[in-house]
Design an enzyme around this catalytic site. Structure first.
Site, mmCIF file in Angstrom:
data_model
loop_
_atom_site.group_PDB
_atom_site.id
_atom_site.type_symbol
_atom_site.label_atom_id
_atom_site.label_comp_id
_atom_site.label_asym_id
_atom_site.label_seq_id
_atom_site.Cartn_x
_atom_site.Cartn_y
_atom_site.Cartn_z
ATOM 1 C CG HIS A 2 4.260 19.173 -24.187
ATOM 2 N ND1 HIS A 2 2.922 19.289 -24.621
ATOM 3 C CD2 HIS A 2 5.076 18.247 -24.757
ATOM 4 C CE1 HIS A 2 3.178 18.294 -25.425
ATOM 5 N NE2 HIS A 2 4.249 17.707 -25.357
ATOM 6 C CB CYS A 7 4.800 18.566 -29.064
ATOM 7 S SG CYS A 7 4.026 16.872 -28.980
ATOM 8 C CG HIS A 22 7.845 15.867 -27.383
ATOM 9 N ND1 HIS A 22 7.058 15.876 -26.195
ATOM 10 C CD2 HIS A 22 8.997 15.780 -26.546
ATOM 11 C CE1 HIS A 22 7.708 15.908 -25.251
ATOM 12 N NE2 HIS A 22 8.575 15.847 -25.114
ATOM 13 C CG ASP A 31 5.757 12.588 -28.218
ATOM 14 O OD1 ASP A 31 5.782 11.826 -27.195
ATOM 15 O OD2 ASP A 31 4.958 13.319 -28.544
ATOM 16 C CG HIS A 32 2.570 9.638 -27.800
ATOM 17 N ND1 HIS A 32 1.481 10.369 -27.736
ATOM 18 C CD2 HIS A 32 3.186 10.157 -26.503
ATOM 19 C CE1 HIS A 32 1.422 11.330 -26.733
ATOM 20 N NE2 HIS A 32 2.497 11.005 -26.260
ATOM 21 C CE1 TYR A 68 6.558 8.783 -23.887
ATOM 22 C CE2 TYR A 68 4.168 8.726 -23.241
ATOM 23 C CZ TYR A 68 5.216 9.415 -23.767
ATOM 24 O OH TYR A 68 5.063 10.724 -23.956
HETATM 25 C C1 DNO Z 1 2.780 13.011 -23.477
HETATM 26 C C2 DNO Z 1 3.726 14.099 -23.164
HETATM 27 C C3 DNO Z 1 3.068 14.920 -22.148
HETATM 28 C C4 DNO Z 1 4.285 15.956 -21.631
HETATM 29 C C5 DNO Z 1 3.796 17.068 -20.763
HETATM 30 C C6 DNO Z 1 4.959 18.069 -20.465
HETATM 31 O O1 DNO Z 1 2.979 12.120 -23.770
HETATM 32 O O2 DNO Z 1 4.057 14.658 -24.134
HETATM 33 O O3 DNO Z 1 2.634 14.262 -21.026
HETATM 34 O O4 DNO Z 1 5.146 15.075 -20.994
HETATM 35 O O5 DNO Z 1 2.711 17.705 -21.185
HETATM 36 O O6 DNO Z 1 4.457 18.451 -19.410
#
Ligand code: DNO
Length: 344
Positions: A198, A236, A263, A308-309, A322
């Protein structure tokens, strides 16, 4: 492409019963949370996760994250033990059908925000980052409450850890990452598992700690450390997109064939290093989600994607970034884009 959804296990208020009702989601992204970073995950916990998902008609093929112990990132002699444990986790996860493991190599802190409940124009709340505020934070003295923060450190433990990192600059961190990959990638290959690092979030150093998975050039360098398909990345958009210098479609081209997990989220940039997270659609932020997905599709990407978020909307409360509602909207938006882009 498979649309997945992150689930934090049995304690997550966003239950599997809810996730299975998001019409476009085929699988869950999760992890074992009952052990400290660096430990071997029990087969029982892994099997339970896999069974819980299967019972709800959801696949469990992606793990996020198997955390990398700090001693590995620091390159200490004790790293060997933790790398062996990591290999064992890859083997155990592959046995229940896991095909992709997401991890990061950020020293001490995972993702960082200065505000957890920034109010957007529509009255929803989202996570935000203001560089000036972060510069004022001192992890040793301020009462930090960070979303990606391992709350198990004592002040003393944190002080010691930060001291150890004084000897680790970017070059050392690259070397330690290479050592780690040289060990684990052959095991991943044997097990049919893709590793997906990531990017650093935000993609620049914080609190004097180095961060290296930050831009196109460094991703190129990363892919060459061990030039094998299993050594890949998580694309991401929100993390890499926080830097105005990053061009996401260019990164997609650089990492062609090596992107295993995506992501997708959007952000609105304000200052040079300030941003707020927004709803997923392109119109809501500065990231062209269509362009990213189109570039992925053109490059033959056929891996896992997750919204993602999300913002907190409709009165929802819960784990920052989340909740259910906004991420579910994001999943459906992503599915719409994919259908439009890929339909013959
Ligand atoms: C946040 C996530 C990160 C991700 C880590 C992967 O929402 O994208 O915490 O899980 O960095 O190791």
């Amino acid at each position: 492409m498979k649309i997945t959804f992150r689930w934090y296990g049995q304690g997550d208020p966003v239950t599997l019963q809810k996730i299975r009702q998001i019409p476009v989601v085929s699988g869950v992204v999760s992890a074992v949370y009952d052990v400290p970073a660096g430990a071997v995950w029990s087969e029982k916990s892994i099997e339970r996760l896999s069974r819980d998902c299967a019972e709800n008609g959801l696949e469990f093929e992606v793990v996020e994250s198997v955390p990398v112990h700090e001693d590995i990132k620091l390159g200490l002699p004790s790293a060997k033990l933790y790398i062996d444990n990591y290999k064992e986790n890859i083997r155990r996860l592959s046995r229940v059908g896991v095909k992709c493991i997401c991890y990061n190599f950020m020293p001490v802190f995972d993702w960082l925000r200065s505000e957890l409940r920034a109010e957007l124009n529509d009255g929803s709340n989202a996570l935000a980052y203001r560089h000036a505020d972060v510069l004022k934070m001192n992890p040793l003295t301020s009462e930090l409450s960070l979303p990606g923060w391992d709350a198990s450190y004592s002040k003393e433990g944190l002080r010691e850890l930060l001291q150890k990192y004084e000897a680790v600059d970017e070059d050392r961190l690259w070397q330690n990452l290479e050592n780690f990959l040289t060990e684990i990638i052959p095991v991943a290959k044997e097990c049919g598992v893709n590793m997906a690092i990531h990017p650093d979030d935000p993609p620049w150093g914080i609190f004097g700690l180095p961060r290296i998975i930050t831009d196109n050039a460094n991703i190129k360098r990363f892919l060459k450390l061990v030039d094998s398909p299993e050594n890949g990345i998580t694309l991401c958009t929100g993390s890499l997109g926080a830097s105005r210098q990053n061009n996401l479609t260019e990164i997609v081209k650089t990492a062609k064939g090596r992107i295993h997990f995506v992501h997708l989220r959007n952000i609105r940039l304000s200052g040079e290093r300030d941003f707020a997270e927004t709803a997923h659609p392109s119109a809501c932020g500065d990231i062209d989600m269509y362009a990213v997905l189109k570039a992925l599709s053109d490059g033959g990407f056929d891996g896992y994607i997750r919204p993602d978020h999300g913002r907190m909307i409709w009165g929802e409360t819960g784990r920052f970034g989340y909740g259910l509602y906004d991420r579910a909207l994001g999943a459906c938006y992503i599915a719409g884009l994919i259908e439009a882009i890929t339909k013959k």
